[in-house]
Motif scaffolding. Structure first.
Motif, short mmCIF file in Angstrom:
data_model
loop_
_atom_site.label_atom_id
_atom_site.label_comp_id
_atom_site.label_asym_id
_atom_site.label_seq_id
_atom_site.Cartn_x
_atom_site.Cartn_y
_atom_site.Cartn_z
N MET A 1 0.78 -1.11 -0.04
CA MET A 1 0.04 -0.05 0.07
C MET A 1 0.96 1.36 -0.02
SD MET A 1 -3.02 1.14 2.74
CE MET A 1 -4.16 -0.13 2.25
N THR A 2 0.67 2.07 -0.86
CA THR A 2 1.24 3.47 -1.02
C THR A 2 0.99 4.31 0.24
OG1 THR A 2 -0.13 4.67 -2.32
CG2 THR A 2 1.47 3.22 -3.52
N THR A 3 1.76 5.39 0.32
CA THR A 3 1.47 6.46 1.58
C THR A 3 0.31 7.18 1.23
OG1 THR A 3 3.94 6.86 1.70
CG2 THR A 3 2.43 8.50 2.44
N ALA A 4 -0.25 7.47 -0.08
CA ALA A 4 -1.33 7.98 -0.53
C ALA A 4 -2.55 7.00 -0.16
CB ALA A 4 -1.37 8.19 -2.12
N SER A 5 -2.33 5.64 -0.36
CA SER A 5 -3.14 4.71 0.00
C SER A 5 -3.48 4.68 1.50
CB SER A 5 -2.98 3.48 -0.37
OG SER A 5 -2.77 3.53 -1.85
N ALA A 6 -2.46 4.70 2.55
CA ALA A 6 -2.26 4.58 3.74
C ALA A 6 -3.02 5.64 4.36
CB ALA A 6 -0.83 4.25 4.32
N ALA A 7 -2.86 6.99 3.56
CA ALA A 7 -3.56 8.19 4.41
C ALA A 7 -4.95 7.97 4.13
CB ALA A 7 -2.89 9.32 3.62
N SER A 8 -5.40 7.42 3.27
CA SER A 8 -6.80 7.40 3.00
C SER A 8 -7.46 6.35 3.48
CB SER A 8 -7.13 7.63 1.36
OG SER A 8 -6.61 6.18 0.88
N GLY A 9 -6.54 5.24 3.98
CA GLY A 9 -7.13 4.09 4.45
C GLY A 9 -7.84 3.05 3.34
N ALA A 10 -7.72 3.35 2.11
CA ALA A 10 -8.25 2.49 1.08
C ALA A 10 -7.23 2.38 0.01
CB ALA A 10 -9.55 3.11 0.49
N SER A 11 -7.30 1.22 -0.83
CA SER A 11 -6.54 0.88 -1.89
C SER A 11 -6.87 1.85 -2.97
CB SER A 11 -6.87 -0.40 -2.34
OG SER A 11 -5.86 -0.68 -3.45
N GLN A 12 -5.87 2.55 -3.40
CA GLN A 12 -5.83 3.62 -4.31
C GLN A 12 -4.77 3.32 -5.33
OE1 GLN A 12 -6.69 7.32 -2.68
NE2 GLN A 12 -5.35 8.49 -4.27
N GLU A 13 -4.98 3.45 -6.72
CA GLU A 13 -3.93 3.46 -7.71
C GLU A 13 -3.44 4.71 -7.87
OE1 GLU A 13 -2.96 0.63 -9.65
OE2 GLU A 13 -4.25 -0.39 -8.42
N PRO A 14 -2.08 4.84 -7.96
CA PRO A 14 -1.29 6.05 -8.17
C PRO A 14 -1.86 6.91 -9.52
CG PRO A 14 0.21 4.19 -7.69
CD PRO A 14 -1.21 3.55 -7.92
N VAL A 15 -2.11 8.12 -9.44
CA VAL A 15 -2.23 8.85 -10.60
C VAL A 15 -0.90 9.07 -11.25
CG1 VAL A 15 -3.12 11.32 -11.56
CG2 VAL A 15 -4.18 9.98 -9.43
N GLY A 16 -0.70 8.71 -12.69
CA GLY A 16 0.57 8.88 -13.40
C GLY A 16 0.65 9.88 -14.14
N PRO A 17 1.36 9.95 -15.09
CA PRO A 17 1.75 11.16 -16.09
C PRO A 17 0.51 11.35 -17.08
CG PRO A 17 3.68 9.60 -15.90
CD PRO A 17 2.46 8.79 -15.43
N VAL A 18 0.58 12.70 -17.74
CA VAL A 18 -0.27 12.51 -18.87
C VAL A 18 0.01 11.65 -19.90
CG1 VAL A 18 -0.82 14.06 -20.62
CG2 VAL A 18 -0.78 14.99 -18.24
N ASP A 19 -0.74 11.32 -20.66
CA ASP A 19 -0.58 10.30 -21.64
C ASP A 19 -0.04 11.16 -23.11
OD1 ASP A 19 -0.70 8.48 -23.62
OD2 ASP A 19 -2.74 7.49 -23.25
N SER A 20 1.19 10.74 -23.29
CA SER A 20 1.77 11.29 -24.48
C SER A 20 1.29 10.95 -26.05
CB SER A 20 3.33 11.31 -24.22
OG SER A 20 3.73 11.99 -23.08
N SER A 21 0.52 9.84 -25.70
CA SER A 21 -0.02 9.33 -27.06
C SER A 21 -1.34 10.08 -27.55
CB SER A 21 -0.20 7.90 -27.10
OG SER A 21 -1.21 7.53 -26.14
N ARG A 22 -1.86 10.82 -26.38
CA ARG A 22 -3.13 11.56 -26.65
C ARG A 22 -2.81 13.00 -26.44
NH1 ARG A 22 -7.46 8.28 -26.26
NH2 ARG A 22 -6.99 6.08 -25.67
N VAL A 23 -2.01 13.54 -25.80
CA VAL A 23 -1.65 15.04 -25.37
C VAL A 23 0.04 15.26 -25.73
CG1 VAL A 23 -1.49 16.81 -23.75
CG2 VAL A 23 -3.30 14.96 -23.40
#
Length: 328
Positions: free
Chosen positions: A1-23
């Protein structure tokens, strides 16, 4: 579990970079690797933070613009790192925390400001990937690390020792941070190394003083003669499992690979050698890192900024992998 997930108390996928194939890569704000801002994700496992401060330089200024130059060059980074077989931005939440604004007219006040801001970020549970700025900023960052971890091991990649006493009577400059850190007891003096040093000194006493502080030295010629694998192995053995802080002055690279810096020295590492040594340290307990002295005014075709962006990417990957493995 990541720090962000631990802080919220729920499993949470990391938010990644902007998709360079679209932007397109050249569109949108230049956050590091096109990652989200910290205020967009709330908390992060690794916070990439700039410190646009270069009042401590002794020769060419301009490193205050280094962080944003690295961010611009990092637009070309991609989310999978084949050298470490990892997708760092999927393993942990990495976010751009913006800049720490420090007083450019008062070094002592700036050092205090940087330390307090680093304390706040570390208190959230994040590790720091700090983009300087000049090497003065390493001292307040190390103070913050020691509050959290106790005295830390240090690998210092640089053409210069940065253990001099003063410049013009000033104690806090880009050439003095590691002497101050030793004096303050915030470094583990059994696990200190310079890597990539070279060039003329003021006298042999510089080396004698440095040795008394506990530093080992791996020169750029050592890297050339012995090879990156042997050097990385030596460094791993010296560090062991101690909490490790890595501080990189981009002038550790030869001016052919990093012309955009304030105090260039001939005979440095290649960018390939630096990246391979860092990859060889992936099993070390890396708690945070900084990358300093990128001065884009002297850069040609963004050579230095590109090398710096890839260096920060390797360090971020190491931290993300360790976070995903529950280490540190």
């Amino acid at each position: 579990m990541t720090t962000a997930s631990a802080a919220s108390g729920a499993s949470q996928e990391p938010v990644g970079p902007v998709d360079s194939s679209r932007v397109p890569r050249y569109a949108g704000p230049a956050t590091f690797a096109r990652l989200p801002r910290l205020d967009q994700v709330g908390t992060a496992d690794v916070a990439v933070v700039g410190v646009p401060f270069d009042t401590g330089v002794s020769y060419r200024p301009g490193a205050r613009f280094g962080g944003n130059a690295i961010r611009e060059a990092s637009r070309l980074l991609r989310p999978y790192n084949p050298a470490q077989d990892a997708s760092p931005f999927a393993l942990a939440q990495v976010a751009d925390a913006g800049d720490i604004a420090a007083n450019p007219f008062n070094i002592n006040e700036a050092v205090e400001t940087i330390e307090a801001a680093a304390d706040d970020l570390l208190d959230t549970g994040a590790r720091l990937m700090t983009l300087g700025g000049d090497h003065t900023i390493a001292l307040p960052l190390l103070r913050s690390m020691a509050k959290k971890h106790g005295p830390v091991a240090l690998l210092h990649f640089d053409a210069h020792l940065d253990t001099w006493d003063t410049y013009f009577g000033a104690e806090y400059t880009h050439g003095t941070p590691f002497r101050r850190a030793v004096e303050e007891g915030i470094l583990d003096t059994s696990a200190l190394s310079h890597v990539g040093t070279r060039g003329p000194l003021y006298g042999k006493k510089d080396l004698d003083d440095d040795e008394k502080m506990g530093f080992g030295i791996v020169t750029s010629a050592d890297v050339m003669r012995r090879g990156v694998d042997e050097i990385a192995d030596q460094l791993r053995q010296r560090i062991g499992d101690r909490p490790l802080y890595i501080s990189i002055d981009i002038d550790v690279l030869d001016p052919a690979h990093a012309p955009g810096t304030g105090t260039p020295e001939a005979g440095g590492l290649t960018s390939r050698e630096l990246l391979e040594i860092l990859r060889g340290l992936s099993t070390c307990n890396l708690i945070s890192a900084d990358l300093v002295e990128v001065a884009p005014a002297y850069d040609h075709a963004e050579i230095t900024s590109v090398a710096a962006s890839h260096t920060a990417y390797e360090l971020t990957t190491i931290m993300s992998r360790q976070i995903a493995a529950g280490r540190g």
